[in-house]
Design a protein around this motif. Structure first.
Motif, short mmCIF file in Angstrom:
data_model
loop_
_atom_site.label_atom_id
_atom_site.label_comp_id
_atom_site.label_asym_id
_atom_site.label_seq_id
_atom_site.Cartn_x
_atom_site.Cartn_y
_atom_site.Cartn_z
N ILE A 16 1.40 -3.97 -24.82
CA ILE A 16 0.59 -2.84 -25.29
C ILE A 16 0.11 -2.08 -24.06
O ILE A 16 -0.53 -2.66 -23.18
CB ILE A 16 -0.61 -3.34 -26.13
CG1 ILE A 16 -0.12 -4.15 -27.32
CG2 ILE A 16 -1.48 -2.16 -26.56
CD1 ILE A 16 -1.18 -5.03 -27.95
N VAL A 17 0.44 -0.80 -24.00
CA VAL A 17 0.03 0.04 -22.89
C VAL A 17 -0.99 1.04 -23.42
O VAL A 17 -0.71 1.77 -24.38
CB VAL A 17 1.24 0.78 -22.26
CG1 VAL A 17 0.78 1.69 -21.13
CG2 VAL A 17 2.28 -0.23 -21.77
N VAL A 18 -2.17 1.06 -22.80
CA VAL A 18 -3.24 1.98 -23.20
C VAL A 18 -3.58 2.81 -21.97
O VAL A 18 -4.09 2.29 -20.99
CB VAL A 18 -4.48 1.21 -23.69
CG1 VAL A 18 -5.57 2.20 -24.10
CG2 VAL A 18 -4.14 0.28 -24.84
N ARG A 19 -3.29 4.11 -22.05
CA ARG A 19 -3.52 5.01 -20.93
C ARG A 19 -4.52 6.08 -21.29
O ARG A 19 -4.66 6.44 -22.44
CB ARG A 19 -2.21 5.73 -20.53
CG ARG A 19 -1.11 4.83 -20.11
CD ARG A 19 0.14 5.55 -19.62
NE ARG A 19 0.39 6.84 -20.20
CZ ARG A 19 0.29 8.01 -19.56
NH1 ARG A 19 -0.11 8.07 -18.31
NH2 ARG A 19 0.56 9.14 -20.18
N GLY A 20 -5.16 6.60 -20.28
CA GLY A 20 -6.06 7.72 -20.51
C GLY A 20 -6.96 7.94 -19.31
O GLY A 20 -7.11 7.07 -18.46
N ASN A 21 -7.52 9.12 -19.25
CA ASN A 21 -8.45 9.45 -18.18
C ASN A 21 -9.63 8.49 -18.19
O ASN A 21 -9.96 7.90 -19.22
CB ASN A 21 -8.95 10.89 -18.36
CG ASN A 21 -7.89 11.89 -18.00
OD1 ASN A 21 -7.41 11.92 -16.87
ND2 ASN A 21 -7.52 12.73 -18.95
N SER A 22 -10.25 8.35 -17.05
CA SER A 22 -11.44 7.52 -16.93
C SER A 22 -12.48 8.00 -17.95
O SER A 22 -12.72 9.18 -18.09
CB SER A 22 -12.00 7.63 -15.51
OG SER A 22 -13.10 6.80 -15.35
N VAL A 100 6.82 2.57 -17.12
CA VAL A 100 8.03 2.96 -17.86
C VAL A 100 9.13 1.92 -17.68
O VAL A 100 9.80 1.53 -18.63
CB VAL A 100 8.51 4.36 -17.43
CG1 VAL A 100 9.86 4.69 -18.04
CG2 VAL A 100 7.48 5.41 -17.84
N HIS A 101 9.28 1.44 -16.46
CA HIS A 101 10.27 0.40 -16.16
C HIS A 101 9.95 -0.88 -16.91
O HIS A 101 10.85 -1.53 -17.48
CB HIS A 101 10.28 0.18 -14.64
CG HIS A 101 11.45 -0.57 -14.14
ND1 HIS A 101 11.31 -1.76 -13.48
CD2 HIS A 101 12.77 -0.32 -14.20
CE1 HIS A 101 12.51 -2.21 -13.16
NE2 HIS A 101 13.41 -1.36 -13.58
N LEU A 102 8.69 -1.27 -16.92
CA LEU A 102 8.26 -2.48 -17.62
C LEU A 102 8.54 -2.38 -19.11
O LEU A 102 9.10 -3.30 -19.71
CB LEU A 102 6.76 -2.70 -17.37
CG LEU A 102 6.10 -3.89 -18.04
CD1 LEU A 102 6.70 -5.19 -17.54
CD2 LEU A 102 4.59 -3.85 -17.80
N VAL A 103 8.19 -1.26 -19.72
CA VAL A 103 8.43 -1.06 -21.15
C VAL A 103 9.93 -1.13 -21.46
O VAL A 103 10.35 -1.77 -22.43
CB VAL A 103 7.82 0.27 -21.64
CG1 VAL A 103 8.27 0.61 -23.05
CG2 VAL A 103 6.29 0.21 -21.58
N ALA A 104 10.74 -0.50 -20.63
CA ALA A 104 12.18 -0.47 -20.85
C ALA A 104 12.80 -1.87 -20.80
O ALA A 104 13.77 -2.14 -21.50
CB ALA A 104 12.86 0.43 -19.82
N GLU A 105 12.22 -2.75 -20.01
CA GLU A 105 12.82 -4.08 -19.83
C GLU A 105 12.16 -5.17 -20.66
O GLU A 105 12.59 -6.32 -20.64
CB GLU A 105 12.82 -4.44 -18.35
CG GLU A 105 13.75 -3.51 -17.57
CD GLU A 105 13.99 -3.94 -16.14
OE1 GLU A 105 13.28 -4.83 -15.65
OE2 GLU A 105 14.90 -3.37 -15.54
N HIS A 106 11.11 -4.81 -21.41
CA HIS A 106 10.46 -5.81 -22.25
C HIS A 106 11.30 -6.07 -23.49
O HIS A 106 11.69 -5.13 -24.21
CB HIS A 106 9.05 -5.33 -22.65
CG HIS A 106 8.35 -6.27 -23.56
ND1 HIS A 106 7.84 -5.89 -24.77
CD2 HIS A 106 8.10 -7.60 -23.44
CE1 HIS A 106 7.30 -6.94 -25.36
NE2 HIS A 106 7.44 -7.99 -24.57
#
Length: 179
Positions: A16-22, A100-106
């Motif tokens: 699970i990747v959660v991104r966003g501004n501080s 992006v690399h991590l998601v692609a290889e999971h």
């Protein structure tokens, strides 16, 4: 930068990747996920690894990018679910690198979310964080700010200012099949 390559995780693991501004509530969502699933979930905060463990700048090729990748892969390979949380800017973690690399290889299920919250709202939310609110202020937040910063190469679900922590938690749990 040393980054392990190749498939990682299992068909059962969740990334699970959660991104966003501080100040957008990414760390709040990560904490809520930990509370909802207290065992078997590794929460990897970009700021913890970058600012507290390594004390390095956030830039392409920084040691923190590789450490985040290696830590996530190790946890996934050991059967843990992983929540990666942070600002995770496109110029550092996109274009086939970093997250992006991590998601692609999971191998398992990967779910990616991006908070898009107005700057003024992130300031308001940051001010409610108690002791953490004093670690940095508006000037630093403005320097890190990206109005829109989608990660090229991953399918991200956008969470806006109206999507508060409990609603976001329900969305992620459902998307991951944990509903």
């Amino acid at each position: 930068m040393v980054t392990r390559t190749g498939r990682c995780g299992t068909s059962e693991t969740r990334l699970i990747v959660v991104r966003g501004n501080s100040g957008s509530e990414g760390s709040t969502l990560a904490a809520a996920l930990r509370a909802a699933r207290p065992r078997g979930v590794a929460v990897l905060g970009q700021d913890v690894l970058r600012r507290q463990v390594l004390h390095v700048e956030d830039r392409p090729g920084a040691l923190s990018v590789g450490l985040l990748d290696l830590t996530a892969r190790s946890a996934l390979d050991h059967g843990l679910h992983v929540v990666v949380e942070g600002i995770l800017h496109e110029e550092i973690h996109g274009n086939g690198a970093g997250v992006v690399h991590l998601v692609a290889e999971h191998v398992g299920t990967s779910c990616c979310y991006r908070y898009e919250v107005p700057f003024e709202e992130t300031l308001r939310r940051h001010a409610t964080k108690g002791d953490v609110a004093h670690e940095f202020g508006e000037a630093e937040m403005r320097s890190w700010w990206r109005d829109r910063d989608p990660l090229t190469g991953v399918d991200e679900r956008t969470l806006d200012a109206a999507c508060r922590a409990m609603q976001a938690l329900a969305t992620v749990l459902h998307d991951c099949g944990w509903g």
